[in-house]
Scaffold this active site. Structure first.
Site, PDB file in Angstrom:
ATOM      1  NE  ARG A  20      51.421 -18.387 -68.255  1.00  0.00           N
ATOM      2  CZ  ARG A  20      51.208 -19.452 -69.520  1.00  0.00           C
ATOM      3  NH1 ARG A  20      51.518 -18.814 -71.020  1.00  0.00           N
ATOM      4  NH2 ARG A  20      51.916 -20.317 -69.533  1.00  0.00           N
ATOM      5  CE  LYS A  70      53.499  -5.664 -75.780  1.00  0.00           C
ATOM      6  NZ  LYS A  70      54.681  -5.735 -75.400  1.00  0.00           N
ATOM      7  CG  ASP A 107      56.542  -4.536 -72.362  1.00  0.00           C
ATOM      8  OD1 ASP A 107      56.299  -5.038 -72.230  1.00  0.00           O
ATOM      9  OD2 ASP A 107      56.280  -4.695 -73.712  1.00  0.00           O
TER      10      ASP A 107
END
Ligand code: ATR
Length: 279
Positions: A20, A70, A107
């Protein structure tokens, strides 16, 4: 960085079609009247180094990094900021003026902001925090809560070794507890966080009895598909305030946009609705 006014960034993942982030970042380019594009970049694991090393030559300001890159991406950037190094993963790369790459992890920032959006007077030191899960999301959330002043973080994971290792690595205020104590660990908690995959679309609900959780405790889930996990539904039903994982996704994107394009964007109701319409 390129010399034109056309701004380029993207997100590297494999697969990437579900992301997204393009909706979020392109919305902000639009809102701020900046010409440019934020692209989904399907990068196979074997090509991560090549893709990252091409960013500057292609004129990109940087990119986001998502599953499964990541941790690996840290090896291919020239510098990693201190917080990301502690988390052990990066989710944002910024092309520096000299063309070198610096990695960040937003995050934890996104998680804290999502709580503050729901409860502006939320405090990390309001009482014990219970964190379920000890994977990548947990590392970012636990560090952010500790940095924010949490006095006691009870960490529980299905595989106990991972919780113990994380508690050992991070030290106080993080304590590992056995997974079978997760129900009792909720007594006197001020915040409960689910960072496990349980409750995500296509998985079983988290096996957790909320009976001992104080009714004023905030219950949050890092999951955003579905928006209301069985855990959040159960929490709301008994009267606890609940925060879904969409806020974490939306807010972690803000400092990335700022680092590339120089403006700190806001999470508006319009943006939230745009993303919710895709869930
Ligand atoms: P992320 O990066 O999203 O945190 P991850 O690193 O794969 O993803 O971590 C997944 C987390 O969900 C782990 O804490 C995992 O527990 P284990 O370490 O025991 O694997 C947790 N998890 C996955 N399936 C689970 C299940 N059926 N019950 C409880 N926890 C589960």
């Amino acid at each position: 960085m390129n010399s034109s006014n056309y701004r380029l960034a993207g997100v590297m993942g494999w697969p990437i079609a579900h992301s997204r982030s393009p909706i979020i970042q392109n919305h902000w380019l639009d809102v701020h009247g900046l010409s440019g594009a934020y692209l989904p970049l399907a990068v196979a694991p074997t090509r991560l180094e090549a893709a990252l090393s091409g960013l500057a030559a292609l004129g990109f300001h940087g990119c986001n990094i998502t599953i499964p890159h990541k941790v690996e991406a840290m090896r291919w950037v020239h510098d990693v900021d201190a917080n990301a190094r502690r988390v052990g993963a990066i989710n944002t790369v910024v092309v520096q003026p000299d063309g070198s790459l610096k990695g960040y992890n937003h995050d934890g920032f996104g998680y804290i902001q999502s709580l503050l959006e729901a409860q502006p007077d939320w405090r990390a030191d309001a009482g014990p925090v219970v964190v379920l899960g000890a994977g990548g999301a947990s590392r970012a959330v636990v560090l952010a809560l500790a940095d924010r002043g949490a006095k006691e973080i009870r960490l529980l994971n299905r595989s106990p070794d991972k919780a113990l290792a994380l508690a050992h690595e991070f030290g106080a205020p993080v304590h590992a507890l056995p997974w079978d104590q997760r129900h009792a660990a909720l007594a006197d908690a001020a915040l409960l966080v689910n960072t496990t995959s349980q409750g995500m679309h296509g998985t079983e609900p988290l096996d957790l009895d909320l009976q001992q959780l104080p009714l004023r405790a905030l219950v949050s889930d890092a999951i955003y598909v579905p928006l209301e996990t069985p855990l959040l539904a159960a929490a709301r039903q008994r009267g606890n305030p609940a925060v879904n994982g969409l806020g974490m996704l939306l807010h972690q994107a803000r400092p990335a946009f700022q680092s590339w394009f120089g403006v700190m964007p806001e999470v508006s109701a319009e943006l939230r609705a745009l993303v919710e319409a895709t869930l």
